[in-house]
Motif scaffolding. Structure first.
Motif, short mmCIF file in Angstrom:
data_model
loop_
_atom_site.label_atom_id
_atom_site.label_comp_id
_atom_site.label_asym_id
_atom_site.label_seq_id
_atom_site.Cartn_x
_atom_site.Cartn_y
_atom_site.Cartn_z
N GLY A 143 0.83 -1.19 0.00
CA GLY A 143 0.00 0.00 0.00
C GLY A 143 0.87 1.24 0.00
O GLY A 143 2.06 1.18 -0.26
N GLY A 144 0.27 2.35 0.32
CA GLY A 144 1.01 3.60 0.33
C GLY A 144 0.98 4.26 -1.03
O GLY A 144 0.34 3.80 -1.97
N GLY A 145 1.69 5.37 -1.13
CA GLY A 145 1.74 6.11 -2.38
C GLY A 145 1.52 7.59 -2.17
O GLY A 145 1.70 8.11 -1.07
N LEU A 146 1.12 8.25 -3.24
CA LEU A 146 0.92 9.70 -3.25
C LEU A 146 -0.57 9.99 -3.38
O LEU A 146 -1.25 9.43 -4.24
CB LEU A 146 1.68 10.31 -4.42
N ARG A 204 -4.93 2.88 1.77
CA ARG A 204 -4.98 1.73 2.67
C ARG A 204 -3.66 1.00 2.65
O ARG A 204 -3.15 0.67 1.58
CB ARG A 204 -6.11 0.78 2.28
N LEU A 205 -3.15 0.75 3.83
CA LEU A 205 -1.94 -0.05 3.98
C LEU A 205 -2.32 -1.43 4.47
O LEU A 205 -3.28 -1.59 5.23
CB LEU A 205 -0.98 0.60 4.98
N LEU A 209 -4.66 -0.77 7.53
CA LEU A 209 -4.74 0.59 8.06
C LEU A 209 -5.43 1.43 6.99
O LEU A 209 -4.83 1.77 5.96
CB LEU A 209 -3.35 1.15 8.37
N GLN A 210 -6.68 1.72 7.23
CA GLN A 210 -7.44 2.58 6.33
C GLN A 210 -7.25 4.02 6.76
O GLN A 210 -7.59 4.37 7.90
CB GLN A 210 -8.92 2.21 6.35
N MET A 211 -6.72 4.83 5.88
CA MET A 211 -6.42 6.22 6.20
C MET A 211 -7.30 7.13 5.36
O MET A 211 -7.18 7.14 4.13
CB MET A 211 -4.94 6.52 5.95
N GLY A 258 9.48 -0.34 5.40
CA GLY A 258 8.72 0.89 5.39
C GLY A 258 8.00 1.12 4.07
O GLY A 258 8.43 0.66 3.01
N THR A 259 6.90 1.81 4.16
CA THR A 259 6.10 2.16 3.00
C THR A 259 5.89 3.68 3.01
O THR A 259 5.43 4.23 4.00
CB THR A 259 4.72 1.48 3.04
N GLN A 260 6.22 4.31 1.90
CA GLN A 260 6.11 5.77 1.83
C GLN A 260 4.65 6.18 1.60
O GLN A 260 3.99 5.68 0.69
CB GLN A 260 6.98 6.32 0.72
N VAL A 261 4.21 7.10 2.42
CA VAL A 261 2.91 7.76 2.23
C VAL A 261 3.19 9.25 2.09
O VAL A 261 3.80 9.86 2.98
CB VAL A 261 1.97 7.49 3.41
N THR A 262 2.77 9.81 0.98
CA THR A 262 2.98 11.23 0.72
C THR A 262 1.63 11.89 0.44
O THR A 262 0.89 11.44 -0.43
CB THR A 262 3.90 11.46 -0.48
N VAL A 263 1.33 12.92 1.21
CA VAL A 263 0.08 13.64 1.06
C VAL A 263 0.40 15.06 0.61
O VAL A 263 1.07 15.81 1.33
CB VAL A 263 -0.71 13.67 2.37
N SER A 264 -0.06 15.41 -0.57
CA SER A 264 0.23 16.73 -1.12
C SER A 264 -0.88 17.70 -0.73
O SER A 264 -2.04 17.33 -0.62
CB SER A 264 0.36 16.66 -2.63
N SER A 265 -0.50 18.95 -0.58
CA SER A 265 -1.47 19.97 -0.17
C SER A 265 -2.14 20.61 -1.37
O SER A 265 -1.75 20.41 -2.50
CB SER A 265 -0.78 21.04 0.67
#
Length: 124
Positions: free
Chosen positions: A7-10, A18-19, A80-82, A117-124
């Motif tokens: 999971g993870g991503g941008l 969701r992870l 993990l649902q985000m 680790g899994t990268q999660v990136t949240v852009s504004s």
């Protein structure tokens, strides 16, 4: 036994991701699964975890109401649902498992197995 994270991503702010964290064994023999995260320049911090026997969960305050952890016994997997992601959620997320029992499951010392680790990136 290995933990397999996926999971993870941008995603844009307000979006969802969701992870997944899977135990590679045929049956999950541990007591809890969860996630920690670490952003550049920051210390590693607890995100949330689930007690396998009763599905009780614990979360850090900043994600309560936005993140949900669940488990699938048949797949030995926790999710993990985000939702409603914020830029400050950007971090590398690590899934963890507790194979030696601890009454708590909200500290790094409570977990004895760490996935990649899994990268999660949240852009504004």
């Amino acid at each position: 036994v290995q933990l397999q994270a996926s999971g993870g991503g941008l995603v844009q702010a307000g979006g969802s991701l969701r992870l997944s964290c899977a135990d590679s064994g045929s049956i999950f023999s541990g007591y809890a699964m969860g996630w920690f995260r670490q952003a550049p320049g920051n210390e590693r911090e607890f995100v949330g975890a689930i007690r396998w026997s009763n599905s009780n969960t614990a979360y850090r305050d900043s994600v309560k109401g936005r993140f949900t952890i669940s488990r699938d016994n048949a797949r030995n997997t926790a999710y993990l649902q985000m939702n409603s992601l914020k830029p400050e959620d950007t971090a590398v997320y690590y899934c963890v498992a507790q194979y030696r029992y601890s009454p708590r499951y909200d500290r790094a010392i409570d977990f004895d197995s760490w996935g990649q680790g899994t990268q999660v990136t949240v852009s504004s």
